[in-house]
Design an enzyme around this catalytic site. Structure first.
Site, PDB file in Angstrom:
ATOM      1  N   HIS A  30      -3.438  26.939 -53.245  1.00  0.00           N
ATOM      2  CA  HIS A  30      -3.306  25.645 -52.581  1.00  0.00           C
ATOM      3  C   HIS A  30      -2.881  24.583 -53.586  1.00  0.00           C
ATOM      4  O   HIS A  30      -3.048  24.730 -54.803  1.00  0.00           O
ATOM      5  CB  HIS A  30      -4.620  25.247 -51.905  1.00  0.00           C
ATOM      6  CG  HIS A  30      -5.717  24.869 -52.865  1.00  0.00           C
ATOM      7  ND1 HIS A  30      -5.901  23.591 -53.338  1.00  0.00           N
ATOM      8  CD2 HIS A  30      -6.694  25.623 -53.446  1.00  0.00           C
ATOM      9  CE1 HIS A  30      -6.945  23.561 -54.149  1.00  0.00           C
ATOM     10  NE2 HIS A  30      -7.435  24.782 -54.244  1.00  0.00           N
ATOM     11  N   CYS A  31      -2.319  23.506 -53.058  1.00  0.00           N
ATOM     12  CA  CYS A  31      -2.025  22.327 -53.867  1.00  0.00           C
ATOM     13  C   CYS A  31      -2.881  21.190 -53.331  1.00  0.00           C
ATOM     14  O   CYS A  31      -3.948  21.411 -52.768  1.00  0.00           O
ATOM     15  CB  CYS A  31      -0.536  22.002 -53.837  1.00  0.00           C
ATOM     16  SG  CYS A  31       0.099  21.689 -52.178  1.00  0.00           S
ATOM     17  N   MET A  32      -2.429  19.980 -53.483  1.00  0.00           N
ATOM     18  CA  MET A  32      -3.258  18.833 -53.110  1.00  0.00           C
ATOM     19  C   MET A  32      -3.460  18.727 -51.602  1.00  0.00           C
ATOM     20  O   MET A  32      -4.506  18.293 -51.126  1.00  0.00           O
ATOM     21  CB  MET A  32      -2.619  17.552 -53.644  1.00  0.00           C
ATOM     22  CG  MET A  32      -3.482  16.314 -53.504  1.00  0.00           C
ATOM     23  SD  MET A  32      -2.752  14.927 -54.384  1.00  0.00           S
ATOM     24  CE  MET A  32      -3.955  13.648 -54.056  1.00  0.00           C
ATOM     25  N   ARG A  34      -1.785  21.313 -49.231  1.00  0.00           N
ATOM     26  CA  ARG A  34      -1.288  22.474 -48.490  1.00  0.00           C
ATOM     27  C   ARG A  34      -1.911  23.781 -48.955  1.00  0.00           C
ATOM     28  O   ARG A  34      -2.103  23.998 -50.153  1.00  0.00           O
ATOM     29  CB  ARG A  34       0.242  22.589 -48.653  1.00  0.00           C
ATOM     30  CG  ARG A  34       0.983  21.330 -48.297  1.00  0.00           C
ATOM     31  CD  ARG A  34       2.474  21.485 -48.531  1.00  0.00           C
ATOM     32  NE  ARG A  34       3.177  20.232 -48.284  1.00  0.00           N
ATOM     33  CZ  ARG A  34       4.501  20.111 -48.207  1.00  0.00           C
ATOM     34  NH1 ARG A  34       5.259  21.170 -48.378  1.00  0.00           N
ATOM     35  NH2 ARG A  34       5.039  18.939 -47.967  1.00  0.00           N
TER      36      ARG A  34
END
Length: 653
Positions: A30-32, A34
């Protein structure tokens, strides 16, 4: 109409479903904002299905499948997906074993897991397992950087000793050191990142916490004060163990904050509070505490040095590696310098070098005793040349420390080598340099043969101590369990000497419905990779023996029993599909190994409701694992049966 609110776990499950199932997802991260997935077959992904999930804000299907969740919640959903897939974030999600090789490997893993279940878990074993998971991914970098460092060490020491021209070679040494420092200077950062992954914290925050001990940006003219001593705080105090402890605290704090901070501000507040709280604790508590211990050790080390001889050598050689792990070895540098200024050489450095020799000897012993452990053998093969050249990190953090007991016996080997150096006396190094074989050019007054003798003693001491006392029993047992997969579950069978009849009957093991084994939901059994047989779908939990014989194996997880007939036919009764992970909870074993049974003997009680609750197929599988003894087999019953009904006739060789 507003979408219904889903729990994190429900949201994770629905994302998998709309992405083609867990088996279609290769990895999750995951990112910030998504959840990012690598999928195996794009045609199985339902973009509209993903968009219709309550809590999903949008979908981007590019090189990665990106499901927009929003800050504060995305990390929870991604972690839930990883947990449902049985992997860590970023790790590859394995496909179900479908080929023969994959299926047999899967069964090997099951046998290994069953063997490991015998071992009692303890806090120490849990800590060692975490240490292993932190450092094993670093092994390739350790080995590559270690070999570069070893070459640079030899060249540096030869320049210092005047054996090669520094004007020519110093430039090349500088280049090699730049390459080496990318790993070893920033080891605390890599340790922080990996420790965060192990302890389920944010990996980047873990790396930042690791970097704190470098004290980057501190003004040397106005250093941070050690709260315990009032002295200037030194970079590196606390060492690798201090970093691991700090990241463990980070994981605990991060978990609490994620639970109490509102999701809308979680992405801002949680990392800020974590960095402030743990970073300050590291600077003002963990590092000063290590510095206080370092200062307290000075008097003890000087006392040991004054005693001299074999005793001094043993104590220093045996305790040096633990000092390195805690970042306490820096206190020795002034002692080295003082010795060199007073006598022209430091007699302390050759003694401390024996700690690495003990590690090398221990690694050789592990390689011999656990040579069938492919993963460990590969690590040892890569780390040994580096260790011989005096770079000990790959062996310490990748091999001996994670295994626990070998680290202790390796330290004993270092003590033995140190005792030999101390007993020979007057073996010193003209400068502070890398140890191992690389230190030979710096040995003063032509005493290098004595140093080599000490190295050999350290190798031998570490080898003998580890070979006889340092092999972890659980690791050895797990290796043996995997070796026995080919003829499991009868590796521990006792010879049966009774006469072998030409024909043998196998019976229904429960009341229910009997099926050919090809109908099993487990591909390993349905494809007859373990042997031919049948299974009964039971109507109650009373399980009986499939034939007369001797109970030869009861798996620790209670899900399988091995029986050998008087004519040597080996039968595996496997209760349920994929039930090894239930750790024996649904099963009550009513027989013991070595007990004689007949088809009328109830050998187990199975809680069918428990199997159903865990979504496990209640197939009572009867498998012939040594088909080479069978000429032919014929199913004589199908449909409804009671326990003791003949269901298969065998012609035995």
């Amino acid at each position: 109409m507003a979408k219904e609110e889903l729990t994190v776990e429900q949201l994770a499950e629905k994302i998998f479903q709309a992405s083609g199932g867990i088996e279609n997802v290769a990895s999750v991260t995951h990112c910030m904002t998504r959840v990012r997935m690598t999928v195996r077959d794009q045609s199985k992904v339902s973009k509209q299905g993903l968009q219709d999930i309550p809590g999903v804000l949008g979908v981007v299907n590019d090189e990665q499948l990106q499901v927009i969740i929003g800050p504060g919640k995305v990390n929870k959903v991604a972690n839930a997906m990883a947990a449902q897939a049985g992997v860590d974030l970023g790790q590859e999600i394995p496909l179900a074993a479908t080929s023969g090789k994959e299926a047999v490997n899967a069964k090997a893993a099951e046998m290994k897991a069953a063997q490991k279940a015998k071992q009692k878990q303890s806090p120490i074993k849990s800590v060692l397992k975490d240490i292993s998971n932190i450092f094993v991914p670093m092994i390739p970098a350790f080995v590559g950087a270690g070999l570069v460092a070893g070459i640079a060490s030899v060249m540096t020491n030869m320049i210092t000793a005047g054996m090669i021209n520094g004007d020519t070679w110093n430039y090349y040494v500088m280049i090699l050191n730049i390459l080496k420092n990318g790993m070893f200077f920033y080891l605390v950062i890599f340790t922080g990142v990996n420790a965060a992954q192990v302890f389920k914290a944010n990996p980047t925050l873990g790396g930042v916490i690791g970097s704190v001990v470098l004290l980057t940006g501190m003004n040397p003219d106005a250093p941070i004060t050690n709260l315990f001593t009032g002295d200037a705080l030194a970079a590196g105090q606390g060492g690798i163990i201090g970093v691991i402890f700090a990241v463990w605290l980070l994981a605990k704090l991060e978990t609490v904050l994620h639970r109490v901070i509102p999701e809308a501000i979680d992405i801002i507040v949680t990392p800020t509070l974590c960095l402030l709280a743990i970073g300050l604790a590291e600077i003002f508590l963990i590092m000063p505490l290590a510095g206080f211990i370092s200062d307290s050790l000075v008097g003890s080390i000087n006392w040991v040095l004054n005693v001299g001889g074999a005793f001094s050598g043993f104590v220093l050689g045996a305790t040096f590696l633990p000092m390195v792990m805690f970042g306490l070895h820096q206190i020795l540098t002034p002692i080295h310098i003082q010795m060199i200024e007073a006598t022209g050489s430091t007699q302390l450095l050759p003694i401390l070098a024996m700690a690495g020799a003990g590690q090398v000897g221990a690694a050789f012993a592990l390689w011999i005793r656990l040579r069938k452990d492919k993963e460990l053998s590969e690590m040892i093969k890569g780390a040994l040349p580096v260790g011989i050249l005096g770079i000990g990190e790959p062996l310490i953090y990748g091999v001996t420390l994670p295994l626990g007991r070998p680290f202790i016996t390796a330290c004993i080997g270092g003590g033995i080598g140190g005792a030999v150096i101390g007993a020979l006396s007057n073996i010193g190094a003209t400068a502070i340099g890398p140890s191992g074989v690389a230190l030979i050019p710096l040995i003063a007054n032509g005493r290098w043969l004595g140093y080599i003798f000490g190295l050999l003693a350290g190798y031998a001491g570490g080898f003998v101590a580890t070979y006889f006392f340092g092999i972890p029993k659980d690791r050895l047992a797990a290796v043996n369990a995997v070796e026995e997969v080919a003829d499991a579950p009868t590796a521990a069978t006792t010879p049966v000497t009774a006469a072998a009849p030409e024909t043998i009957e196998l019976y229904a093991v429960a009341e229910g419905t009997v099926h050919e084994i090809a109908e099993s939901s487990d591909p390993v059994f349905s494809q007859k990779m373990m042997g031919d047989g049948y299974f009964v779908a039971p109507e109650n939990g009373k399980i009986f023996a499939p034939a007369a014989g001797t109970v030869t194996t009861i798996f620790p997880t209670k899900h399988a029993i091995g029986i050998t007939t008087p004519n040597g036919l080996e039968i595996l009764l496997h209760m349920g599909v994929d039930t090894v992970e239930l750790q024996g909870k649904p099963f009550k074993i009513l027989v013991k190994e070595g007990q004689q049974v007949t088809a009328a003997t109830q050998i187990a009680e199975v809680d069918l409701a428990e199997l159903a609750a865990h979504k496990k197929a209640a197939e009572m599988l009867v498998v012939l694992t040594n088909m080479e003894k069978v000429d032919s087999e014929t199913m004589t019953a199908n449909g409804s049966v009671t326990s003791g009904t003949p269901v298969m006739t065998l012609q035995v060789k």
